[in-house]
Design a protein around this motif. Structure first.
Motif, PDB file in Angstrom:
ATOM      1  N   PHE B  82       0.831  -1.204   0.000  1.00 34.57           N
ATOM      2  CA  PHE B  82       0.000   0.000   0.000  1.00 34.57           C
ATOM      3  C   PHE B  82       0.864   1.252   0.000  1.00 34.57           C
ATOM      4  N   LEU B  83       1.941   1.184   0.768  1.00 33.64           N
ATOM      5  CA  LEU B  83       2.812   2.347   0.913  1.00 33.64           C
ATOM      6  C   LEU B  83       3.574   2.615  -0.383  1.00 33.64           C
ATOM      7  N   ALA B  84       3.874   1.544  -1.126  1.00 37.74           N
ATOM      8  CA  ALA B  84       4.693   1.707  -2.332  1.00 37.74           C
ATOM      9  C   ALA B  84       3.941   2.437  -3.435  1.00 37.74           C
ATOM     10  N   ALA B  85       2.594   2.287  -3.470  1.00 37.27           N
ATOM     11  CA  ALA B  85       1.815   2.830  -4.585  1.00 37.27           C
ATOM     12  C   ALA B  85       2.016   4.330  -4.798  1.00 37.27           C
ATOM     13  N   PRO B  86       1.796   5.163  -3.749  1.00 40.86           N
ATOM     14  CA  PRO B  86       1.965   6.596  -4.000  1.00 40.86           C
ATOM     15  C   PRO B  86       3.379   6.970  -4.417  1.00 40.86           C
TER      16      PRO B  86
END
Lengths: 293, 303
Positions: B82-86
């Motif tokens: 989730f953190l990697a997406a942005p």
């Protein structure tokens, strides 16, 4: 690599180029003179193809049908665009580009659904007339469908006619002047609104013509507007806004990278033209040829 | 009137949604929040930065695909995915921003849309990696977020935090400078503002939050598909900004809510939703060029 395969892909690419050129030259004319980024242009192309289906079917679906459709379908599209231009677009020429993009996108949504309403969701086909059926044998193994040869001939004809209109007729000269300074043209007593109207209708006629010409080579279906309008916009931008020869050059780049790309790497064939566009724009952000802006 | 007082009330109301709304409407509320966040992030560069980011959804799609690919193809912790997406979206915006920021207005928009289309074409065709035109379905979501309600709460909290962060940035000196650049880039350049750098930073921020929206979509819908990066979705998000109001902070969120609710209602009666949307847009452009919230604010100011 097989030389014949390359040559035959080039011929396929050239017939694609003609369609892309005819549609994008109309878009370029509208963008160059009226400065409207007309997203609904793709829908008019689609309507041209559907109108060709209906007209050709009404006239028996054979040769007569095709020839009547060749003139009837673009004229129908031109008439439609005339109504839209006089009733809506003429009041919005001074708006920001962003608003015009959204407004014309709104019209493309409306047109898309109207096409669904009138013609339904099934595939339609337009038969190739009898004299264009069959192949020409160019070399030993190189076959060219006669219809594609017809397309390759008609492309330069349209380019020449358009060039004559823009450079040699009074109307074309006024429209070029209006592209540079519309207030001044108005100040010398010319009705700019009508000049814009006529230019818009001619541009849309070309969209309809492109749709009519492509109809016998593909199955006419909903959604054919979406991929084409993006391609024509990119072609117009890499060629130089409002420049007809630029549209031809852009269409050549787009059509040939697409057809040769499929040969090189079938899976990523559609990536090549976009990569070519990006490459051109990174080095020449305002297009290859001079724009009219 | 205390306009700011409305925000906590609205937030509390949104917290209570799952208690009295059926499941489908909770799911719909999540979609509204996600598209609202996406539209707000677009408006950050469009309405407040004056840059024609025509193809904003690329960052949304890349955020979604990053999460989806990390969840399906690796055994990384889901929260890392989730953190990697942005961050993936932000990196893409750096690349695209550096190329595009040299230009302005329509030329900026066209270069941006061509770069975006290139990304779309790659995603659309790379069957072995992105699933091509099928997309990726049935993405495994951690148990904690798998139910409709928990996904909704997660979306609500993340959206609220992101909106708050963007709001703070817009009222900060950076945000004020950005709006100054929108109104008069030449003058800003003259008084020593690094215009291109500010624009690039704004593009990165907008891309980052679009990536957040893409990540949230994966959690709520458990699918990704190439239409997330197609230009028609970008224009639909632009319409959300237009309907709600360009120059207001909450306009795009309102626009997203209006359009998604209308689409849900109208789709139950007819398949011709696009026709209705087109007519609504034409009317808005003619009569409310500043959008619904823009119109209301104007009325309130005049008293």
């Amino acid at each position: 690599m097989d030389l014949y395969a390359v040559l035959s892909q080039i011929l396929v690419g050239l017939s694609r180029t003609v369609i892309l050129f005819i549609v994008s030259s109309g878009l370029s004319l509208i963008l160059g003179v009226l400065r409207i980024p007309n997203v609904a242009h793709g829908s008019l192309y689609m309507i041209g193809a559907y109108a060709a289906y209906t007209i050709s079917k009404y006239f028996g679906g054979q040769d007569t049908g095709f020839w009547v459709a060749l003139f009837g379908a673009p004229l129908f599209v031109a008439f439609l665009s005339f109504i839209v231009e006089r009733s809506v677009f003429q009041f919005l020429y001074e708006r920001e580009h962003l608003m015009l993009v959204l407004l014309t996108f709104g019209f493309s949504l409306i047109f898309g659904d109207l096409v669904k309403l009138v013609w339904g969701g099934e595939y339609k086909t337009v038969p190739v007339p009898r004299i264009f059926q069959g192949y020409i044998l160019l070399f030993e193994h190189l076959h060219l469908p006669i219809y594609n040869a017809f397309l390759i001939i008609i492309g330069p004809v349209v380019a020449l006619l358009l060039w004559l209109f823009v450079n040699k007729t009074k109307m074309g000269k006024i429209s070029r002047a209006a592209a540079v300074d519309r207030e001044m043209v108005g100040a010398v007593g010319i009705n700019v609104s009508w000049v814009f109207g006529v230019t818009f209708v001619i541009g849309c006629f070309l969209a309809g013509l492109g749709g009519m010409l492509v109809a016998p080579t593909i199955s006419v279906t909903l959604g054919m507007d979406h991929s084409l309008i993006m391609e024509s916009f990119l072609i117009v931008i890499i060629g130089g806004l409002g420049n007809i020869w630029g549209a031809l050059l852009g269409a050549l780049i787009f059509g040939l990278t697409q057809s040769l790309g499929i040969l090189l790497w079938p899976q990523f064939g559609i990536v090549f033209p976009y990569a070519a566009v990006v490459l051109v724009l990174v080095f020449k952000p305002k297009g290859l040829l001079k724009s009219t802006w | 009137m205390g306009k700011k007082g409305l925000i906590p009330i609205a937030f509390l109301l949104l917290l209570l949604f799952p208690f009295f709304l059926p499941r489908f409407y909770v799911y719909l509320s999540s979609l509204i929040l996600i598209h609202g966040l996406l539209a707000t992030s677009l408006n950050f560069v469009l309405g407040f930065g004056g840059m024609y980011q025509f193809h904003h959804c690329v960052f949304y799609g890349v955020g979604g695909y990053t999460t989806a690919l990390l969840l399906t193809k690796t055994s990384l912790s889901p929260f890392l995915a989730f953190l990697a997406a942005p961050f993936a979206s932000a990196i893409l915006s750096i690349l695209m921003g550096v190329i595009c920021v040299r230009l302005s207005k329509l030329y900026f928009g066209m270069l941006q849309i061509s770069l975006g289309s290139l990304v779309w074409a790659i995603v659309y065709r790379w069957y072995s990696f992105t699933g091509g035109d099928d997309g990726i379905h049935g993405i495994p979501i951690p148990h904690l977020l798998a139910s409709t309600n928990s996904a909704y709460y997660f979306t609500l909290v993340i959206t609220a935090l992101s909106m708050f962060a963007m709001y703070r940035m817009l009222v900060s000196p950076f945000g004020k400078t950005l709006q100054g650049i929108r109104d008069n880039p030449v003058r800003c350049e003259m008084i020593g503002v690094n215009v291109k750098l500010h624009q690039l930073l704004a593009l990165i921020i907008a891309g980052f939050f679009a990536g957040v929206a893409g990540m949230l979509f994966v959690i709520v819908d458990t699918t990704v598909f190439p239409e997330m990066l197609f230009w028609t979705l970008s224009l639909e998000v632009l319409i959300m900004c237009l309907v709600g109001g360009w120059f207001t902070f909450f306009g795009p969120l309102l626009g997203a809510a209006i359009l998604i609710i209308l689409r849900t209602i109208i789709s139950t009666y007819t398949v011709y939703w696009a026709l209705v949307l087109g007519v609504i847009m034409t009317l808005i452009i003619f009569f409310l060029p500043n959008g619904i919230l823009g119109y209301i604010e104007e009325k309130l100011k005049r008293g």
